[in-house]
Design an enzyme around this catalytic site. Structure first.
Site, PDB file in Angstrom:
ATOM      1  N   ASP A  12       0.889  -1.291   0.019  1.00 60.57           N
ATOM      2  CA  ASP A  12      -0.342   0.055  -0.008  1.00 60.57           C
ATOM      3  C   ASP A  12       0.874   1.093  -0.141  1.00 60.57           C
ATOM      4  OD1 ASP A  12      -2.413   1.575  -0.110  1.00 60.57           O
ATOM      5  OD2 ASP A  12      -2.892   1.167   2.182  1.00 60.57           O
ATOM      6  N   SER A  13       0.447   2.278  -0.474  1.00 59.43           N
ATOM      7  CA  SER A  13       1.299   3.586  -0.448  1.00 59.43           C
ATOM      8  C   SER A  13       0.301   4.814  -0.332  1.00 59.43           C
ATOM      9  CB  SER A  13       2.034   3.577  -1.932  1.00 59.43           C
ATOM     10  OG  SER A  13       1.161   3.606  -3.083  1.00 59.43           O
ATOM     11  N   PHE A  95      -0.042   9.089 -12.968  1.00 56.70           N
ATOM     12  CA  PHE A  95      -1.642   8.839 -12.343  1.00 56.70           C
ATOM     13  C   PHE A  95      -1.335   9.753 -10.827  1.00 56.70           C
ATOM     14  CE2 PHE A  95       0.633   5.168 -10.946  1.00 56.70           C
ATOM     15  CZ  PHE A  95       0.143   5.084  -9.631  1.00 56.70           C
ATOM     16  N   TYR A  97      -1.355  11.641  -7.957  1.00 54.60           N
ATOM     17  CA  TYR A  97      -0.664  13.173  -7.496  1.00 54.60           C
ATOM     18  C   TYR A  97       0.664  13.344  -8.230  1.00 54.60           C
ATOM     19  CZ  TYR A  97      -3.709  12.664  -3.576  1.00 54.60           C
ATOM     20  OH  TYR A  97      -4.851  12.610  -2.677  1.00 54.60           O
ATOM     21  N   ASP A  98       0.955  12.734  -9.217  1.00 52.83           N
ATOM     22  CA  ASP A  98       2.041  12.663 -10.236  1.00 52.83           C
ATOM     23  C   ASP A  98       2.323  14.206 -10.814  1.00 52.83           C
ATOM     24  OD1 ASP A  98       2.727  10.377  -9.430  1.00 52.83           O
ATOM     25  OD2 ASP A  98       2.487   9.402 -11.408  1.00 52.83           O
ATOM     26  N   LYS A 118      10.688   7.331 -13.850  1.00 51.09           N
ATOM     27  CA  LYS A 118       9.665   7.373 -12.648  1.00 51.09           C
ATOM     28  C   LYS A 118       9.999   6.201 -11.742  1.00 51.09           C
ATOM     29  CE  LYS A 118       5.338   7.105 -10.744  1.00 51.09           C
ATOM     30  NZ  LYS A 118       3.864   7.361 -11.227  1.00 51.09           N
ATOM     31  N   HIS A 123       8.857   5.269  -4.803  1.00 53.99           N
ATOM     32  CA  HIS A 123       8.869   4.585  -3.416  1.00 53.99           C
ATOM     33  C   HIS A 123       8.539   3.162  -3.490  1.00 53.99           C
ATOM     34  CE1 HIS A 123       5.029   6.100  -4.783  1.00 53.99           C
ATOM     35  NE2 HIS A 123       4.402   5.446  -4.014  1.00 53.99           N
ATOM     36  N   ARG A 124       7.833   2.965  -4.466  1.00 49.19           N
ATOM     37  CA  ARG A 124       7.451   1.351  -4.700  1.00 49.19           C
ATOM     38  C   ARG A 124       8.772   0.586  -5.229  1.00 49.19           C
ATOM     39  NH1 ARG A 124       2.823   3.729  -7.016  1.00 49.19           N
ATOM     40  NH2 ARG A 124       0.834   3.205  -5.745  1.00 49.19           N
TER      41      ARG A 124
END
Length: 145
Positions: A12-13, A95, A97-98, A118, A123-124
Site C-alpha cells: 500500500d502507498s 497518475f 498526484y504525479d 519514474k 517509493h514502490r
C-alpha cells in the site's frame, strides 16, 4: 484448501504532506471523497496548500510492502520518495498526484518523467528492492542475511 500455506505479497502507498500533518496518507486514493477522481484529489490538495510557500510544501510518497511466508512469519519494508507539491499541475504521464509531485533532483514532476525514469526512483521500487532478498531466499532457498 489450495490457498493455505501459500506465500503472499501485498503493498500500500500514499502521499504524506508535511504541512497537512501527513494527509492524505493512507486515504490518498479517496481523499476527496468516495468515488473521487485523481483530478478531484489534486484540486483538494491545491486548495489545502493555497498560499503556502514552495519550501514549506514538502511531501513524500511512502510505500509499505509485506511478504508473508507460509509458516505465518512476515517481513515488511518501506520505501520513500521525497519531493515538493507544486501550486499547479505539470505533465501528462503517471497518475494520481504525479502532476503535482516535484522531485528536486530531476527538476520535474513525476508526471513529466517517463515511466522508466519514474520507476527507477519510486517509493514502490525502493520498497521492493529492500524486500527482494527475502523473496529470493524463499523461492530459491538461499540465505541473503
Amino acid at each position: 484448501d489450495v490457498y493455505k500455506r501459500q506465500p503472499a505479497l501485498a503493498d500500500d502507498s500514499g502521499l504524506f504532506v508535511d504541512k497537512l500533518n501527513g494527509e492524505p496518507g493512507v486515504f490518498s486514493a479517496r481523499w476527496a471523497g468516495k468515488g473521487c477522481s485523481y483530478l478531484d484529489n489534486n484540486k483538494k490538495l491545491l486548495e489545502r496548500l493555497h498560499g503556502i510557500d514552495f519550501k514549506e510544501r514538502t511531501a513524500k510518497f511512502r510505500c509499505a510492502i509485506t511478504f508473508a511466508f507460509p509458516d505465518g512469519r512476515f517481513i515488511t519494508e518501506v520505501g520513500e520518495l521525497e519531493g515538493y507539491i507544486l501550486d499547479k499541475m505539470r505533465g501528462a504521464n503517471g497518475f494520481g498526484y504525479d502532476p503535482l509531485f516535484f522531485v528536486i533532483e530531476k527538476n520535474k514532476t513525476l508526471a513529466e518523467m517517463s515511466s522508466c525514469e519514474k520507476n527507477k526512483l519510486s517509493h514502490r521500487y525502493k520498497a521492493l528492492i529492500k524486500i527482494k532478498p527475502y523473496i529470493e531466499n524463499f523461492v530459491f532457498g538461499y540465505d541473503n542475511n
